[in-house]
Write a protein that holds these residues in place. Structure first.
Motif, short mmCIF file in Angstrom:
data_model
loop_
_atom_site.label_atom_id
_atom_site.label_comp_id
_atom_site.label_asym_id
_atom_site.label_seq_id
_atom_site.Cartn_x
_atom_site.Cartn_y
_atom_site.Cartn_z
N UNK A 165 0.88 -1.31 0.02
CA UNK A 165 -0.03 -0.26 0.09
C UNK A 165 0.77 1.40 -0.30
N UNK A 166 1.74 1.22 0.96
CA UNK A 166 2.57 2.58 0.86
C UNK A 166 3.46 2.59 -0.28
N UNK A 167 4.00 1.72 -1.09
CA UNK A 167 4.81 1.73 -2.07
C UNK A 167 4.06 1.97 -3.26
N UNK A 168 2.80 2.09 -3.44
CA UNK A 168 1.87 2.23 -4.63
C UNK A 168 1.03 3.58 -4.54
N UNK A 169 0.99 3.87 -3.01
CA UNK A 169 0.31 5.18 -2.95
C UNK A 169 -1.37 4.78 -2.97
N UNK A 170 -1.70 3.55 -2.57
CA UNK A 170 -3.14 3.27 -2.78
C UNK A 170 -3.55 2.61 -1.55
N UNK A 171 -4.63 3.02 -0.83
CA UNK A 171 -4.93 2.28 0.31
C UNK A 171 -5.18 1.09 0.39
N UNK A 172 -4.87 0.38 1.53
CA UNK A 172 -5.05 -1.00 1.79
C UNK A 172 -6.48 -1.37 1.52
N UNK A 173 -7.45 -0.52 2.15
CA UNK A 173 -8.78 -0.73 1.94
C UNK A 173 -9.32 -0.73 0.67
N UNK A 174 -8.79 0.06 -0.26
CA UNK A 174 -9.13 0.12 -1.59
C UNK A 174 -8.45 -0.98 -2.09
N UNK A 175 -7.37 -1.28 -2.00
CA UNK A 175 -6.88 -2.53 -2.72
C UNK A 175 -7.66 -3.71 -2.49
N UNK A 176 -7.94 -4.00 -1.21
CA UNK A 176 -8.76 -5.33 -0.66
C UNK A 176 -9.97 -5.00 -1.57
N UNK A 177 -10.85 -4.07 -1.64
CA UNK A 177 -12.14 -3.99 -2.13
C UNK A 177 -11.91 -4.34 -3.66
N UNK A 178 -10.81 -3.88 -4.26
CA UNK A 178 -10.38 -4.29 -5.83
C UNK A 178 -10.21 -5.91 -5.91
N UNK A 179 -9.57 -6.25 -4.92
CA UNK A 179 -9.06 -7.77 -5.11
C UNK A 179 -10.43 -8.71 -4.88
N UNK A 180 -11.12 -8.24 -3.84
CA UNK A 180 -12.21 -9.03 -3.52
C UNK A 180 -13.30 -8.92 -4.67
N UNK A 181 -13.47 -7.93 -5.33
CA UNK A 181 -14.64 -7.65 -6.26
C UNK A 181 -14.19 -8.36 -7.67
N UNK A 182 -12.77 -8.41 -7.90
CA UNK A 182 -12.40 -8.75 -9.41
C UNK A 182 -11.96 -10.29 -9.25
N UNK A 183 -11.36 -10.65 -8.01
CA UNK A 183 -10.61 -12.18 -7.92
C UNK A 183 -11.23 -12.95 -6.93
N UNK A 184 -12.05 -12.19 -5.81
CA UNK A 184 -12.60 -13.04 -4.98
C UNK A 184 -11.88 -13.37 -3.56
#
Length: 252
Positions: A165-184
């Motif tokens: 999250x820190x290295x890509x400047x994208x919140x962990x909450x948003x990343x996990x939302x993306x992963x769950x919705x796209x990949x399950x």
């Protein structure tokens, strides 16, 4: 693999497709006897084209796996397949696979123009399916996702969600939302699977101790057993070559 009745081949993708394709492979059971296999999570999405004496030619997409699966390779079965990395789901297929975790989706007949006759020569299949992937590929312009996946794969799942999250400047909450919705599944779960997969090479060599950011030996054994169903020493023994993914490493 020591089983002469089983043919297994694998090849790397063209360099231009390496961000999206992990490998292309084929598996064939020449015998009249079914082969019991255990498929373990490896962080890949598989596109299968297959047929056997009892099942007609068909195409199928397998989602991510989070647990080991007992399966049977039927007699006279031919499988040609492409194993994809996660970005392919968005930038080649443009779908979500959140509903087929530990499951499969049957694809329509004639998918990508692949026919039963293409499952004869492996090299020809690889070229035809690679050309089709290029036709369907639209590159990402989301630099955060590009960097995220580069870090995930280059670290083999060893980086924490917070570090990513820190290295890509994208919140962990948003990343996990993306992963769950796209990949399950959440990112941490996926990283754990990649770290498990990275341990295959060491286990195949008889190195039954952690080398990929496991907390300690107990944690290593627990994770290996959770994702393979057996302890590291049993995975190494690989009785009857039932763990095909491990057998493929020892064959090389």
């Amino acid at each position: 693999m020591n089983d002469s009745d089983i043919t297994y081949k694998i090849t790397a993708p063209e360099r231009s497709l390496s961000d999206f394709v992990d490998s292309l492979w084929m598996l064939e059971n020449h015998s009249d006897i079914a082969k019991d296999l255990v498929v373990v999570p490896d962080g890949r999405i598989d596109l299968f084209f297959s047929f056997s004496d009892t099942k007609p030619f068909h195409a199928m997409l397998m989602g991510l796996e989070s647990e080991p699966t007992q399966t049977t390779l039927s007699p006279k079965t031919v499988i040609y397949a492409v194993s994809f990395k996660l970005p392919a789901i968005e930038y080649i297929f443009n779908i979500s696979i959140s509903d087929i975790v530990n499951g499969t989706q049957l694809l329509p007949g004639g998918f990508w123009g692949i026919e039963k006759s293409d499952l004869i020569k492996f090299e020809g299949f690889c070229q035809k399916v690679s050309d089709k992937i290029k036709e369907n590929l639209h590159f990402t312009t989301d630099l955060r996702k590009q960097k995220l996946f580069q870090l995930i794969y280059s670290s083999k799942g060893a980086l924490s969600v917070e570090e990513l999250s820190e290295q890509v400047h994208w919140s962990s909450r948003q990343i996990n939302r993306y992963f769950k919705s796209r990949f399950g599944m959440p990112l941490k779960t996926y990283c754990n699977i990649l770290r498990f997969r990275a341990s295959f090479h060491h286990i195949a060599e008889g190195k039954l101790f952690p080398e990929h950011n496991f907390a300690d030996q107990a944690h290593f054994i627990k994770e290996i057993k959770r994702l393979s169903g057996v302890k590291p020493k049993d995975l190494y023994k690989n009785k009857n070559d039932r763990f095909l993914q491990l057998s493929a490493l020892t064959k090389k």
